[in-house]
Scaffold this motif. Sequence first.
Motif, PDB file in Angstrom:
ATOM      1  N   ASP A 101      92.286  85.286  15.348  1.00  0.00           N
ATOM      2  CA  ASP A 101      91.130  84.804  14.591  1.00  0.00           C
ATOM      3  C   ASP A 101      89.989  85.759  14.944  1.00  0.00           C
ATOM      4  O   ASP A 101      89.549  85.809  16.092  1.00  0.00           O
ATOM      5  CB  ASP A 101      90.872  83.362  15.072  1.00  0.00           C
ATOM      6  CG  ASP A 101      89.660  82.688  14.461  1.00  0.00           C
ATOM      7  OD1 ASP A 101      88.610  83.337  14.332  1.00  0.00           O
ATOM      8  OD2 ASP A 101      89.768  81.482  14.160  1.00  0.00           O
ATOM      9  N   PRO A 114      82.678  86.048   9.808  1.00  0.00           N
ATOM     10  CA  PRO A 114      81.248  85.868   9.552  1.00  0.00           C
ATOM     11  C   PRO A 114      81.003  84.573   8.774  1.00  0.00           C
ATOM     12  O   PRO A 114      81.946  83.911   8.368  1.00  0.00           O
ATOM     13  CB  PRO A 114      80.888  87.085   8.694  1.00  0.00           C
ATOM     14  CG  PRO A 114      82.151  87.453   8.007  1.00  0.00           C
ATOM     15  CD  PRO A 114      83.272  87.074   8.943  1.00  0.00           C
ATOM     16  N   ASN A 115      79.749  84.259   8.597  1.00  0.00           N
ATOM     17  CA  ASN A 115      79.391  83.033   7.888  1.00  0.00           C
ATOM     18  C   ASN A 115      78.858  83.369   6.504  1.00  0.00           C
ATOM     19  O   ASN A 115      78.040  84.276   6.350  1.00  0.00           O
ATOM     20  CB  ASN A 115      78.348  82.260   8.686  1.00  0.00           C
ATOM     21  CG  ASN A 115      78.867  81.927  10.075  1.00  0.00           C
ATOM     22  OD1 ASN A 115      80.013  81.507  10.228  1.00  0.00           O
ATOM     23  ND2 ASN A 115      78.049  82.155  11.088  1.00  0.00           N
ATOM     24  N   HIS A 160      79.475  90.247  14.687  1.00  0.00           N
ATOM     25  CA  HIS A 160      80.678  90.173  13.862  1.00  0.00           C
ATOM     26  C   HIS A 160      81.354  91.535  13.751  1.00  0.00           C
ATOM     27  O   HIS A 160      82.570  91.620  13.644  1.00  0.00           O
ATOM     28  CB  HIS A 160      80.344  89.634  12.466  1.00  0.00           C
ATOM     29  CG  HIS A 160      79.878  88.207  12.490  1.00  0.00           C
ATOM     30  ND1 HIS A 160      78.656  87.832  11.982  1.00  0.00           N
ATOM     31  CD2 HIS A 160      80.448  87.081  12.964  1.00  0.00           C
ATOM     32  CE1 HIS A 160      78.512  86.532  12.143  1.00  0.00           C
ATOM     33  NE2 HIS A 160      79.579  86.050  12.742  1.00  0.00           N
ATOM     34  N   TYR A 209      81.726  71.848  13.676  1.00  0.00           N
ATOM     35  CA  TYR A 209      82.480  73.051  14.067  1.00  0.00           C
ATOM     36  C   TYR A 209      83.660  72.644  14.950  1.00  0.00           C
ATOM     37  O   TYR A 209      84.762  73.179  14.833  1.00  0.00           O
ATOM     38  CB  TYR A 209      81.511  73.961  14.834  1.00  0.00           C
ATOM     39  CG  TYR A 209      81.980  75.364  15.130  1.00  0.00           C
ATOM     40  CD1 TYR A 209      82.465  76.201  14.129  1.00  0.00           C
ATOM     41  CD2 TYR A 209      81.904  75.880  16.429  1.00  0.00           C
ATOM     42  CE1 TYR A 209      82.866  77.510  14.414  1.00  0.00           C
ATOM     43  CE2 TYR A 209      82.297  77.183  16.718  1.00  0.00           C
ATOM     44  CZ  TYR A 209      82.779  77.992  15.716  1.00  0.00           C
ATOM     45  OH  TYR A 209      83.165  79.283  16.004  1.00  0.00           O
ATOM     46  N   GLN A 254      80.697  81.593  23.150  1.00  0.00           N
ATOM     47  CA  GLN A 254      81.553  80.507  22.668  1.00  0.00           C
ATOM     48  C   GLN A 254      82.728  80.216  23.600  1.00  0.00           C
ATOM     49  O   GLN A 254      83.624  79.446  23.258  1.00  0.00           O
ATOM     50  CB  GLN A 254      82.078  80.831  21.260  1.00  0.00           C
ATOM     51  CG  GLN A 254      80.946  80.974  20.244  1.00  0.00           C
ATOM     52  CD  GLN A 254      81.452  80.953  18.799  1.00  0.00           C
ATOM     53  OE1 GLN A 254      82.324  80.175  18.450  1.00  0.00           O
ATOM     54  NE2 GLN A 254      80.878  81.809  17.964  1.00  0.00           N
ATOM     55  N   PHE A 298      85.829  77.162  23.223  1.00  0.00           N
ATOM     56  CA  PHE A 298      87.282  77.313  23.081  1.00  0.00           C
ATOM     57  C   PHE A 298      88.043  76.718  24.255  1.00  0.00           C
ATOM     58  O   PHE A 298      89.171  76.259  24.087  1.00  0.00           O
ATOM     59  CB  PHE A 298      87.637  78.785  22.836  1.00  0.00           C
ATOM     60  CG  PHE A 298      87.226  79.234  21.456  1.00  0.00           C
ATOM     61  CD1 PHE A 298      87.876  78.742  20.334  1.00  0.00           C
ATOM     62  CD2 PHE A 298      86.150  80.089  21.273  1.00  0.00           C
ATOM     63  CE1 PHE A 298      87.476  79.107  19.055  1.00  0.00           C
ATOM     64  CE2 PHE A 298      85.759  80.471  20.000  1.00  0.00           C
ATOM     65  CZ  PHE A 298      86.428  79.972  18.882  1.00  0.00           C
TER      66      PHE A 298
HETATM   67  N1  ARG Z   1      81.861  81.775  12.214  1.00  0.00           N
HETATM   68  C1  ARG Z   1      81.763  81.773  13.638  1.00  0.00           C
HETATM   69  C2  ARG Z   1      80.535  82.572  14.085  1.00  0.00           C
HETATM   70  O1  ARG Z   1      79.964  83.296  13.298  1.00  0.00           O
HETATM   71  C3  ARG Z   1      82.989  82.342  14.313  1.00  0.00           C
HETATM   72  C4  ARG Z   1      84.271  81.596  14.059  1.00  0.00           C
HETATM   73  C5  ARG Z   1      85.301  81.867  15.107  1.00  0.00           C
HETATM   74  N2  ARG Z   1      86.533  81.190  14.885  1.00  0.00           N
HETATM   75  C6  ARG Z   1      86.755  79.893  15.078  1.00  0.00           C
HETATM   76  N3  ARG Z   1      87.959  79.415  14.835  1.00  0.00           N
HETATM   77  N4  ARG Z   1      85.834  79.082  15.555  1.00  0.00           N
HETATM   78  O2  ARG Z   1      80.156  82.495  15.228  1.00  0.00           O
END
Ligand code: ARG
Length: 594
Positions: free
Chosen positions: A130, A134-135, A144, A320, A348, A352
């Motif tokens: 993974d 990006p968002n 990213h 999330y 993060q 996790f």
């Molecule tokens: N979109 C998230 C960010 O910009 C990262 C996602 C990572 N993957 C996940 N499965 N949470 O920080």
Amino acid sequence: NSVEGNICLIDELKNIFEVAIASAYPDLTDPPVVITVSGNNPKFGDYQCNSAMAIAQMLKAKNVKTNPREVANNILNKTPTSPFIERMEVAGAGYLNIYINKLMTEHILNCILRFGVKPPPVKKEKIVVDFSSPNIAKEMHVGHLRSTIIGESICRILEFLGHDVLRINHLGDWGTQFGMLIAHLQDKFPDFKTVSPPISDLQAFYKESKKRFDEDEEFKKRAYACVVELQSHQPDYIAAWKLICDVSLQEFQKIYDRLEIKIINRGESFYQDRMDVVVKELKDAGLLEEDEGRWIMWGNPDNHDGIPLTIVKSGGGYTYDTSDMATIKQRVQEEKGDRFIYVTDAGQATHFLIIEACARRAGILKDHQKVEHVGFGVVLGEDKKKFKTRSGDTIKLIELLDEGLKRALDKLIEKGRDKVLTPEQLKRAQEAVAYGCIKYADLSHNRINDYVFSFDKMLDDKGNTAVYLLYALTRIRSIARTAQISEEQLAAEIKKSGFKFGHDAEWKLGKVLIRFPEIILKVSADLYIHSLCEYLYEISSAFTEFYDKCYCVEKDKEGKIVKIIYERLMLCEATARIMEKCLDILGIKTVSRM
Ligand code: ARG
């Protein structure tokens, strides 16, 4: 000869010494088997077995009178003869120096020359990586970019080993931010379904809608209503959502195309229904607790020191955390993964860890399945502050890549390359240097540290940089050209007589080259790619030393070739192949001329 070119020598030595130590000390439980590569000093052998100190300690605890040197001697005496080991000696406080066998090394190099650079054998796994992720509607920022570059390289090394890798772009494409985006879209482009609106600058669009959201109560209410419509799959709202996602995805794709990133888009929205299911299952299993209107889950029900996941918000919405629980379940149960890798910023890491703990607690993850968070530090500007443009805005990635292209061209022109290369060659070199240097600068630093983004540093042609390595490689490749020896001719020589060591500098280089499988296995286990970059640099340093001392082609005063030393050309070939494989794993394009 059963040994092949992909043998991992250090693992073979570990096996040999494990047996030797067990037979020297049958009464010890799990004595440590420590094998290391000796540094540059030939006094310490090629490898060392450093188990004697720890074993002597273990024996002392059992009141056996001994010392590390005696232990090392005992191990040495129990080591069977092996085709890998030339000789051994005990040195210093109890080090066991191992000198490896030349014939075996020649044989390994001959395998590489005959059959190419092959991966060491491993048990094949299904691995979900993974990365990038990006968002939607927000910028894809340098964080990213790091995730994209590191993730791509991780996929490549795992694929090289033959694993079945699923590359997932976990896009942030679902959530409450879509309410305000859709409301704003409806106002500004009411006929967005028939005339596609000019919103390629989605960041600006996002900012505008955020401003309204923060300032205008009416708008805010409508935005919330839009979220509800979207989540109940009202076609008009789905159409608006799709449109916004598509615009974003097109922008992201431009970056992926330039950097040659392969990835499957599967964002948070993919898990909508699966979130309902996982929430129900967790609730039914009694794993959720109510807490001020929300539903939370602890990784360890008996220890509430850390933080729990928020599975359902007080208003009933998901988070999330919810989406990552649904995601891991899908990857385990539908994708049948063995290993789950997440490449995000170091911030993060806890998220996790808790996801993993909760997934284990819920019985989603089984013991043999591994979850790994590949964290990385922040990208800093040359002023050591957060990487921003001069005016303080966040840096647009496309602009960053464009600047890389410009700077790479300047560098090539500065070196006069525009006068010797054809326009196509120059363009290929420019792209290889620009994208190569951006990737390499990122990958060659220990990812967990913050790293300073500096075009000047990454475009330096001295030191551990992509430019240096790409030049080194083209130089190696040009040696056979100067000798006017074609690939076919060299292949024929390899078949006829094979490679044999001559000069000491050849031997030194050869010993570095055969460590390739060891480095690949290490990096694929710990996912610290910078070790591969350090190895590449070590190869090119050993090569430089070899090339300084050993000529491959002898010419007379008129420049006529009078002698070709084929063994040395073979060593050049093996070096180039291994370097190319390493660069390929790093996602860096090589060029034949630059
Ligand atoms: N979109 C998230 C960010 O910009 C990262 C996602 C990572 N993957 C996940 N499965 N949470 O920080």
